[in-house]
Design an enzyme around this catalytic site. Sequence first.
Site, mmCIF file in Angstrom:
data_model
loop_
_atom_site.group_PDB
_atom_site.id
_atom_site.type_symbol
_atom_site.label_atom_id
_atom_site.label_comp_id
_atom_site.label_asym_id
_atom_site.label_seq_id
_atom_site.Cartn_x
_atom_site.Cartn_y
_atom_site.Cartn_z
ATOM 1 N N ASP A 1 58.860 18.881 50.327
ATOM 2 C CA ASP A 1 59.205 20.168 49.709
ATOM 3 C C ASP A 1 60.718 20.241 49.546
ATOM 4 O OD1 ASP A 1 57.513 22.964 49.298
ATOM 5 O OD2 ASP A 1 59.653 23.300 49.591
ATOM 6 N N THR B 1 53.453 26.192 38.972
ATOM 7 C CA THR B 1 53.447 26.157 37.503
ATOM 8 C C THR B 1 53.343 27.591 37.003
ATOM 9 O OG1 THR B 1 51.036 25.768 37.553
ATOM 10 C CG2 THR B 1 52.463 23.846 37.270
ATOM 11 N N THR C 1 47.835 23.959 38.743
ATOM 12 C CA THR C 1 47.108 24.342 37.529
ATOM 13 C C THR C 1 47.982 24.050 36.312
ATOM 14 O OG1 THR C 1 46.009 26.080 38.787
ATOM 15 C CG2 THR C 1 45.847 26.188 36.394
ATOM 16 N N LYS D 1 39.062 24.613 35.407
ATOM 17 C CA LYS D 1 39.914 25.496 36.205
ATOM 18 C C LYS D 1 40.254 26.778 35.454
ATOM 19 C CE LYS D 1 43.016 26.956 39.165
ATOM 20 N NZ LYS D 1 42.647 27.566 40.445
ATOM 21 N N ASN E 1 38.749 30.693 36.318
ATOM 22 C CA ASN E 1 39.594 31.826 36.687
ATOM 23 C C ASN E 1 39.554 32.935 35.647
ATOM 24 O OD1 ASN E 1 40.349 30.967 39.182
ATOM 25 N ND2 ASN E 1 42.457 30.457 38.661
ATOM 26 N N TYR F 1 32.836 40.346 42.938
ATOM 27 C CA TYR F 1 33.922 40.774 42.057
ATOM 28 C C TYR F 1 33.568 42.034 41.279
ATOM 29 C CZ TYR F 1 37.258 36.976 42.744
ATOM 30 O OH TYR F 1 38.202 36.147 43.278
ATOM 31 N N ASN G 1 34.321 45.315 42.702
ATOM 32 C CA ASN G 1 34.982 46.458 43.328
ATOM 33 C C ASN G 1 36.162 46.903 42.468
ATOM 34 O OD1 ASN G 1 35.644 48.419 45.162
ATOM 35 N ND2 ASN G 1 36.556 47.032 46.657
ATOM 36 N N PRO G 2 36.144 48.110 41.932
ATOM 37 C CA PRO G 2 37.248 48.560 41.079
ATOM 38 C C PRO G 2 38.601 48.473 41.783
ATOM 39 C CG PRO G 2 35.391 50.050 40.873
ATOM 40 C CD PRO G 2 35.052 49.115 42.000
ATOM 41 N N SER G 3 39.618 48.233 40.976
ATOM 42 C CA SER G 3 40.966 48.060 41.505
ATOM 43 C C SER G 3 41.956 48.572 40.474
ATOM 44 C CB SER G 3 41.223 46.579 41.795
ATOM 45 O OG SER G 3 41.197 45.837 40.580
ATOM 46 N N GLY H 1 45.381 40.616 39.800
ATOM 47 C CA GLY H 1 46.769 40.228 40.022
ATOM 48 C C GLY H 1 46.857 38.953 40.825
ATOM 49 N N CYS I 1 47.320 33.497 40.465
ATOM 50 C CA CYS I 1 46.468 32.688 39.588
ATOM 51 C C CYS I 1 45.943 33.408 38.356
ATOM 52 C CB CYS I 1 45.290 32.120 40.393
ATOM 53 S SG CYS I 1 45.788 30.876 41.598
ATOM 54 N N ASP J 1 46.740 32.251 34.552
ATOM 55 C CA ASP J 1 45.719 31.335 34.042
ATOM 56 C C ASP J 1 45.032 31.892 32.803
ATOM 57 O OD1 ASP J 1 46.476 29.855 36.190
ATOM 58 O OD2 ASP J 1 44.539 29.834 37.188
ATOM 59 N N LYS K 1 46.653 41.263 47.640
ATOM 60 C CA LYS K 1 45.404 41.652 48.260
ATOM 61 C C LYS K 1 45.559 41.573 49.772
ATOM 62 C CE LYS K 1 43.280 37.050 48.292
ATOM 63 N NZ LYS K 1 42.076 36.271 47.947
#
Length: 399
Positions: free
Chosen positions: A29, A84, A119, A199, A203, A244, A246-248, A252, A255, A259, A317
Amino acid sequence: MRITVAGAGYVGLANALLLAQHQPVTVLDIDPRRVAALQARQPTVHDELAARWLRERPDLQLSATTDPLAALAQADVVVVATPTDYDPLTNAFDTSSVESVVRQALAANAHSTLVIKSTVPVGFTARLRAQHATDRIVFSPEFLREGRALEDNLNPSRIVVGDRGPRGQQVAALLQQGCAHPAGVPLLLTDPTEAEAIKLFANTYLAMRVAFFNELDTYAATHGLDTRQIIDGVCLDPRIGGGYNNPSFGYGGYCLPKDTKQLLANYRDVPQNLIAAIVSANATRKDFIAEDVLRQLQALPPQGRTPVVGVYRLVMKQGSDNFRASAIQGVMKRLKAKGVPVIVYEPNYAGDDFFHSPVFKDLGAFKQQADLILANRRHPDLDDVAHKVYTRDLFGGDA
């Protein structure tokens, strides 16, 4: 077999730990702080399982360095897991960090297999192979959740490797070896461009699902309907299911926003309506949330001053330390553009202000000063001020 993992973010760390169970792994790194953290057996990102492994598993064959030559020269496999980010000026991912590692690895070593986990745009690996006249570059997408990346690596939904030849089989066996239940993991060997598409389409489908249930919630809220009743009834259809849903405030994180935009960019010569709608739906949802919050503020009892909105957590999250592209930031910016005073509670943020809004580390003081509190997800921290909380969360979780 000697392995180098380039990049100590959540993808790089999860892959390094997975592979270090059976082979010596060196993490490369450019950030000396991340290298020092790994040398001290501390995680580089928020991941509770990774932190526990680093503390409690001395058997892991793990080292770290900032020296590319030392890390790459003797590696049999180089896993590339560098960032990326999406660049709105070029309308594409910025793949410069991946290309830099590939150049260094090919120059330092004549035999290693390079496995790209970052990605990338559709067609990137084929272009890189042609550019360097080599078949040593393999793309293998990751399907990891932030904060649970090591857990997902140990229990993957599938392993996809973008090479159908001997190198692809070698990479697949390597990744499969570290899994908790290797025999039960679906394995798919594809061509590299198809793996890149898998990929981005995976997403984008998840983003579409988030956007769909958010728009369902927008409709219900606009017409005074009970969102929960509608979602419960819709999701009882086994073809739809309950994930997937549940309202939000919007999708965000690192990814999904980038993507979906990259996939849309890949469609430049292909007819489409849906992919563009998935991208634009996220902005529309934030617009609606901001307008709904303004209506809530107007309904507050007069106080002789402008009401203050509190933003509870900037993270994307629960269980994440990632602030990048979190939906609540988009709502916050829209409210500030309307002149609404905003304060922020974020204990993981080092600064004293965020987009010119004061950042509180003291939760009690934050709750006292905020007249309305925005929370993308409910949290027990806010139970005592539930009457102040604005959220669209129905199920108490991110899925």
